[in-house]
Design a protein around this motif. Structure first.
Motif, PDB file in Angstrom:
ATOM      1  N   TRP A  80       0.877  -1.163   0.000  1.00  0.00           N
ATOM      2  CA  TRP A  80       0.000   0.000   0.000  1.00  0.00           C
ATOM      3  C   TRP A  80       0.922   1.223   0.000  1.00  0.00           C
ATOM      4  CZ3 TRP A  80      -0.597  -4.253   3.174  1.00  0.00           C
ATOM      5  CH2 TRP A  80      -1.704  -5.058   2.898  1.00  0.00           C
ATOM      6  N   PRO A  81       1.399   1.637  -1.177  1.00  0.00           N
ATOM      7  CA  PRO A  81       2.384   2.723  -1.262  1.00  0.00           C
ATOM      8  C   PRO A  81       1.906   4.032  -0.622  1.00  0.00           C
ATOM      9  CG  PRO A  81       2.206   1.589  -3.355  1.00  0.00           C
ATOM     10  CD  PRO A  81       1.105   1.058  -2.485  1.00  0.00           C
ATOM     11  N   ASP A  82       0.615   4.317  -0.709  1.00  0.00           N
ATOM     12  CA  ASP A  82       0.113   5.561  -0.118  1.00  0.00           C
ATOM     13  C   ASP A  82       0.273   5.563   1.404  1.00  0.00           C
ATOM     14  OD1 ASP A  82      -1.855   3.451  -0.300  1.00  0.00           O
ATOM     15  OD2 ASP A  82      -3.347   4.875   0.456  1.00  0.00           O
ATOM     16  N   ARG A  83       0.340   4.388   2.010  1.00  0.00           N
ATOM     17  CA  ARG A  83       0.543   4.250   3.456  1.00  0.00           C
ATOM     18  C   ARG A  83       1.990   3.891   3.795  1.00  0.00           C
ATOM     19  NH1 ARG A  83      -4.807   2.373   5.929  1.00  0.00           N
ATOM     20  NH2 ARG A  83      -3.536   1.975   7.759  1.00  0.00           N
ATOM     21  N   ARG A  84       2.800   3.629   2.739  1.00  0.00           N
ATOM     22  CA  ARG A  84       4.166   3.118   2.905  1.00  0.00           C
ATOM     23  C   ARG A  84       4.143   1.844   3.759  1.00  0.00           C
ATOM     24  NH1 ARG A  84       5.212   8.715   4.046  1.00  0.00           N
ATOM     25  NH2 ARG A  84       6.151   9.747   2.270  1.00  0.00           N
ATOM     26  N   GLN A  85       3.248   0.951   3.375  1.00  0.00           N
ATOM     27  CA  GLN A  85       3.060  -0.285   4.124  1.00  0.00           C
ATOM     28  C   GLN A  85       3.146  -1.485   3.180  1.00  0.00           C
ATOM     29  OE1 GLN A  85      -0.493  -2.092   6.726  1.00  0.00           O
ATOM     30  NE2 GLN A  85       0.177  -0.088   7.433  1.00  0.00           N
ATOM     31  N   VAL A  86       3.678  -2.587   3.693  1.00  0.00           N
ATOM     32  CA  VAL A  86       3.872  -3.800   2.906  1.00  0.00           C
ATOM     33  C   VAL A  86       3.610  -5.016   3.788  1.00  0.00           C
ATOM     34  CG1 VAL A  86       6.356  -3.805   3.366  1.00  0.00           C
ATOM     35  CG2 VAL A  86       5.500  -4.968   1.343  1.00  0.00           C
ATOM     36  N   GLN A  87       3.176  -6.107   3.147  1.00  0.00           N
ATOM     37  CA  GLN A  87       2.933  -7.359   3.878  1.00  0.00           C
ATOM     38  C   GLN A  87       3.572  -8.524   3.131  1.00  0.00           C
ATOM     39  OE1 GLN A  87      -0.943  -9.635   3.969  1.00  0.00           O
ATOM     40  NE2 GLN A  87      -0.983  -8.745   6.027  1.00  0.00           N
ATOM     41  N   TRP A  88       4.183  -9.438   3.900  1.00  0.00           N
ATOM     42  CA  TRP A  88       4.773 -10.658   3.369  1.00  0.00           C
ATOM     43  C   TRP A  88       4.189 -11.866   4.103  1.00  0.00           C
ATOM     44  CZ3 TRP A  88       7.671  -6.541   5.171  1.00  0.00           C
ATOM     45  CH2 TRP A  88       8.486  -5.866   4.256  1.00  0.00           C
ATOM     46  N   VAL A  89       4.295 -13.014   3.492  1.00  0.00           N
ATOM     47  CA  VAL A  89       4.071 -14.279   4.184  1.00  0.00           C
ATOM     48  C   VAL A  89       5.394 -15.026   4.161  1.00  0.00           C
ATOM     49  CG1 VAL A  89       3.228 -15.504   2.119  1.00  0.00           C
ATOM     50  CG2 VAL A  89       2.680 -16.376   4.396  1.00  0.00           C
ATOM     51  N   VAL A  90       5.752 -15.591   5.302  1.00  0.00           N
ATOM     52  CA  VAL A  90       6.956 -16.404   5.419  1.00  0.00           C
ATOM     53  C   VAL A  90       6.493 -17.782   5.881  1.00  0.00           C
ATOM     54  CG1 VAL A  90       9.214 -16.667   6.493  1.00  0.00           C
ATOM     55  CG2 VAL A  90       8.289 -14.373   6.110  1.00  0.00           C
ATOM     56  N   ARG A  91       6.841 -18.792   5.114  1.00  0.00           N
ATOM     57  CA  ARG A  91       6.413 -20.164   5.453  1.00  0.00           C
ATOM     58  C   ARG A  91       7.598 -20.962   5.995  1.00  0.00           C
ATOM     59  NH1 ARG A  91       1.380 -21.857   3.894  1.00  0.00           N
ATOM     60  NH2 ARG A  91       0.196 -20.374   2.631  1.00  0.00           N
ATOM     61  N   SER A  92       7.324 -21.722   7.056  1.00  0.00           N
ATOM     62  CA  SER A  92       8.375 -22.529   7.677  1.00  0.00           C
ATOM     63  C   SER A  92       8.776 -23.690   6.766  1.00  0.00           C
ATOM     64  CB  SER A  92       7.900 -23.063   9.035  1.00  0.00           C
ATOM     65  OG  SER A  92       6.835 -23.967   8.852  1.00  0.00           O
ATOM     66  N   ARG A  93      10.003 -24.073   6.876  1.00  0.00           N
ATOM     67  CA  ARG A  93      10.513 -25.198   6.087  1.00  0.00           C
ATOM     68  C   ARG A  93       9.815 -26.491   6.517  1.00  0.00           C
ATOM     69  NH1 ARG A  93      15.691 -24.404   4.336  1.00  0.00           N
ATOM     70  NH2 ARG A  93      15.965 -23.281   6.254  1.00  0.00           N
ATOM     71  N   LEU A  94       9.664 -26.678   7.811  1.00  0.00           N
ATOM     72  CA  LEU A  94       8.986 -27.859   8.333  1.00  0.00           C
ATOM     73  C   LEU A  94       7.522 -27.524   8.571  1.00  0.00           C
ATOM     74  CD1 LEU A  94      11.632 -29.120  10.898  1.00  0.00           C
ATOM     75  CD2 LEU A  94      11.165 -30.016   8.612  1.00  0.00           C
ATOM     76  N   GLY A  95       6.642 -28.185   7.892  1.00  0.00           N
ATOM     77  CA  GLY A  95       5.208 -28.012   8.102  1.00  0.00           C
ATOM     78  C   GLY A  95       4.553 -26.945   7.260  1.00  0.00           C
ATOM     79  N   ASN A  96       5.335 -26.054   6.637  1.00  0.00           N
ATOM     80  CA  ASN A  96       4.779 -25.000   5.778  1.00  0.00           C
ATOM     81  C   ASN A  96       3.882 -24.015   6.546  1.00  0.00           C
ATOM     82  OD1 ASN A  96       4.763 -23.932   3.104  1.00  0.00           O
ATOM     83  ND2 ASN A  96       2.697 -24.697   2.821  1.00  0.00           N
ATOM     84  N   PHE A  97       4.161 -23.829   7.849  1.00  0.00           N
ATOM     85  CA  PHE A  97       3.351 -22.921   8.657  1.00  0.00           C
ATOM     86  C   PHE A  97       3.538 -21.478   8.173  1.00  0.00           C
ATOM     87  CE2 PHE A  97       3.846 -26.569  11.422  1.00  0.00           C
ATOM     88  CZ  PHE A  97       2.551 -26.724  11.914  1.00  0.00           C
ATOM     89  N   PRO A  98       2.438 -20.739   7.957  1.00  0.00           N
ATOM     90  CA  PRO A  98       2.555 -19.356   7.479  1.00  0.00           C
ATOM     91  C   PRO A  98       2.596 -18.352   8.626  1.00  0.00           C
ATOM     92  CG  PRO A  98       0.270 -20.052   7.367  1.00  0.00           C
ATOM     93  CD  PRO A  98       1.049 -21.216   7.916  1.00  0.00           C
ATOM     94  N   ASP A  99       3.526 -17.427   8.533  1.00  0.00           N
ATOM     95  CA  ASP A  99       3.583 -16.262   9.413  1.00  0.00           C
ATOM     96  C   ASP A  99       3.423 -15.029   8.537  1.00  0.00           C
ATOM     97  OD1 ASP A  99       4.167 -17.984  11.492  1.00  0.00           O
ATOM     98  OD2 ASP A  99       6.263 -17.374  11.667  1.00  0.00           O
ATOM     99  N   LEU A 100       2.719 -14.045   9.036  1.00  0.00           N
ATOM    100  CA  LEU A 100       2.583 -12.776   8.315  1.00  0.00           C
ATOM    101  C   LEU A 100       3.530 -11.756   8.922  1.00  0.00           C
ATOM    102  CD1 LEU A 100      -1.266 -12.357   7.807  1.00  0.00           C
ATOM    103  CD2 LEU A 100       0.445 -13.182   6.180  1.00  0.00           C
ATOM    104  N   VAL A 101       4.169 -10.989   8.061  1.00  0.00           N
ATOM    105  CA  VAL A 101       5.036  -9.893   8.480  1.00  0.00           C
ATOM    106  C   VAL A 101       4.521  -8.637   7.795  1.00  0.00           C
ATOM    107  CG1 VAL A 101       7.383  -8.982   8.547  1.00  0.00           C
ATOM    108  CG2 VAL A 101       7.007 -11.469   8.620  1.00  0.00           C
ATOM    109  N   GLN A 102       4.289  -7.616   8.584  1.00  0.00           N
ATOM    110  CA  GLN A 102       3.816  -6.354   8.036  1.00  0.00           C
ATOM    111  C   GLN A 102       4.747  -5.241   8.494  1.00  0.00           C
ATOM    112  OE1 GLN A 102      -0.159  -6.814   7.769  1.00  0.00           O
ATOM    113  NE2 GLN A 102      -0.640  -4.876   6.828  1.00  0.00           N
ATOM    114  N   GLY A 103       5.064  -4.329   7.579  1.00  0.00           N
ATOM    115  CA  GLY A 103       5.934  -3.213   7.898  1.00  0.00           C
ATOM    116  C   GLY A 103       5.368  -1.918   7.372  1.00  0.00           C
ATOM    117  N   GLN A 104       5.721  -0.839   8.057  1.00  0.00           N
ATOM    118  CA  GLN A 104       5.269   0.485   7.629  1.00  0.00           C
ATOM    119  C   GLN A 104       6.303   1.525   8.024  1.00  0.00           C
ATOM    120  OE1 GLN A 104       1.444   1.760   9.140  1.00  0.00           O
ATOM    121  NE2 GLN A 104       1.379   3.489   7.744  1.00  0.00           N
ATOM    122  N   VAL A 105       6.463   2.495   7.155  1.00  0.00           N
ATOM    123  CA  VAL A 105       7.307   3.658   7.429  1.00  0.00           C
ATOM    124  C   VAL A 105       6.395   4.845   7.694  1.00  0.00           C
ATOM    125  CG1 VAL A 105       8.961   5.293   6.435  1.00  0.00           C
ATOM    126  CG2 VAL A 105       9.202   2.839   5.985  1.00  0.00           C
TER     127      VAL A 105
END
Length: 148
Positions: A80-105
């Motif tokens: 969301w460039p207007d908010r300077r915000q971004v979101q990623w998903v990071v999946r674990s190697r074992l089990g493929n568990f998803p974690d969300l990471v969100q950042g903003q400036v």
């Protein structure tokens, strides 16, 4: 959203629709499976303080957007460039568990503030994974701004 669907997905597959986050209203879960880095004086939630960056919001945003690039099993979900915000998903190697990471400036008096929030979508404990991730991402952010 079923846990099975989340675990079968690759990248953002199976995740709920991405939405921007209002860090000023963020309430951390009671479970120990989330971690927050925040600029000084911006939240009453338990967090790791991230001092103001002595760079413009544009420079910090450019560095933030690229933080997930070198991370294995990490996909950018939304920006969301207007908010300077971004979101990623990071999946674990074992089990493929998803974690969300969100950042903003956010531009603040004296520099740029950065929020980073990492949380597990499944389970109660994360064995410190989200906190370690944010410390590593913060180090990469510092490095990216030093070499910019």
């Amino acid at each position: 959203m079923s846990a099975a669907a989340l675990l079968r997905g690759r990248g953002a597959a199976g995740l709920p629709a991405a939405e921007p986050l209002d860090f000023t209203r963020l309430v951390l879960p009671a479970s120990p499976n989330a971690a927050l880095l925040a600029p000084p004086g911006t939240t009453s939630q338990k967090h790791i303080g991230l001092p103001l960056l002595p760079v413009s919001a544009e420079a910090a945003w450019a560095a933030l957007r690229m933080l997930g690039e070198p991370v294995e099993r990490c996909w950018k979900v939304a920006e969301w460039p207007d908010r300077r915000q971004v979101q990623w998903v990071v999946r674990s190697r074992l089990g493929n568990f998803p974690d969300l990471v969100q950042g903003q400036v956010v531009p603040l008096v004296g520099g740029s503030g950065v929020f980073l929030y990492s949380r597990s979508l499944l389970g109660y404990y994360d064995f410190g994974v989200n906190l370690r991730r944010l410390r590593a991402w913060r180090a990469r952010l510092d490095e990216a701004l030093r070499t910019a």
